[in-house]
Design an enzyme around this catalytic site. Structure first.
Site, PDB file in Angstrom:
ATOM      1  N   HIS A   1      17.121  20.424  52.959  1.00  0.00           N
ATOM      2  CA  HIS A   1      17.280  19.997  51.574  1.00  0.00           C
ATOM      3  C   HIS A   1      16.232  20.719  50.729  1.00  0.00           C
ATOM      4  CE1 HIS A   1      19.763  16.737  53.168  1.00  0.00           C
ATOM      5  NE2 HIS A   1      18.765  16.475  54.015  1.00  0.00           N
TER       6      HIS A   1
ATOM      7  N   CYS B   1      18.301  16.954  71.690  1.00  0.00           N
ATOM      8  CA  CYS B   1      18.279  16.112  72.879  1.00  0.00           C
ATOM      9  C   CYS B   1      18.243  16.996  74.119  1.00  0.00           C
ATOM     10  CB  CYS B   1      19.503  15.205  72.927  1.00  0.00           C
ATOM     11  SG  CYS B   1      19.636  14.073  71.540  1.00  0.00           S
TER      12      CYS B   1
ATOM     13  N   SER C   1      23.296  16.970  68.666  1.00  0.00           N
ATOM     14  CA  SER C   1      22.182  16.684  67.779  1.00  0.00           C
ATOM     15  C   SER C   1      22.450  17.361  66.442  1.00  0.00           C
ATOM     16  CB  SER C   1      20.867  17.142  68.404  1.00  0.00           C
ATOM     17  OG  SER C   1      19.803  16.389  67.854  1.00  0.00           O
TER      18      SER C   1
END
Length: 252
Positions: free
Chosen positions: A107, A130, A102
């Site tokens: 950002h 996951c 995963s």
């Protein structure tokens, strides 16, 4: 590509946490606004964000397979981690395991308002896992890692897995609200609102600081240098900016 990861069966549940924070600051001149953006851009550069995400990966019991980071011109940064769950060795007659890849991304978006002398620093973090890993346990760490005035969080569990008898399981842990995973002492500092759709395992929480201590929002300005009227005006502008971000719409 390297050696393939060996999987022992599947837990097909995918858990996604989207964590967004906003830090608002008052800078009285255009020059100070740009200096604030430069300061915050350096304070949370790709290197610092990498440390935060690496710690987060350790907290959820994941190992980092690949790391990509980048600073941008004129401002902003991004970091992406490809992660895997720590290896699980089956024990006994029942063997369960988890899809083993995963990611975590971050950002940053610094910007400023041209009229009210307010600058805003936004950070978006997405954690997709996951199997049995859930990123909710990292919320206190994320909140404390940034100056968080407004916080919005979305948590979604998708897919299904099966028990040993073949019955479908659409959720493998109890949750009524994201707030359950945040320290009550931290929650007490915020106004918090939930919008949950439990039928589809979708949970949304938004939070905004209850109190504004003006001196914590001033950049290159001393509180004592401001008259009572100016203090009130700045505080009102801060509250309006935060309220609009919290509400997700233009109000004033």
């Amino acid at each position: 590509m390297g050696e393939k990861l060996k999987l022992y069966g599947f837990n097909n549940l995918t858990k996604a946490l989207s964590f967004n924070i906003y830090d608002v600051c008052y800078a009285k001149t255009a020059r100070e606004q740009k200096e604030y953006i430069a300061y915050i851009d350096e304070e949370y550069n790709a290197g610092r964000l990498t440390v935060i995400l690496s710690n987060l990966a350790k907290m959820i019991g994941a190992r980092i397979l690949n790391l990509s980071k980048q600073d941008y011109d004129p401002q902003g940064a991004s970091v992406t981690l490809l992660i895997a769950e720590e290896p699980v060795i089956p024990v006994g007659s029942v063997q369960t395991a988890h899809l083993d890849k995963s990611h975590i991304t971050v950002h940053t978006y610094p910007e400023y308002h041209p009229e009210t002398c307010l600058a805003t620093f936004r950070v978006d973090i997405d954690v997709a896992t996951c199997g049995k890993i859930t990123p909710l346990s990292t919320l206190d760490y994320l909140i404390s890692s940034f100056d968080s005035d407004i916080i919005t969080m979305d948590y979604r569990v998708r897919g299904f897995t099966r028990d040993v008898n073949g019955a479908k399981l659409f959720m493998d842990h109890n949750i009524n609200s994201i707030q359950e995973y945040i320290d009550p002492v931290t929650l007490a500092e915020y106004e918090a609102v939930d919008v949950n759709v439990k039928e589809v395992n979708l949970f949304h929480t938004k939070m905004m600081r209850r109190e504004i201590e003006l001196e914590n929002y001033l950049f290159h300005t001393e509180l004592q240098a401001l008259s009572p009227d100016i203090r009130m005006e700045i505080t009102e502008n801060l509250r309006r900016e935060m309220q609009e971000i919290f509400s997700g719409k233009n109000i004033y």
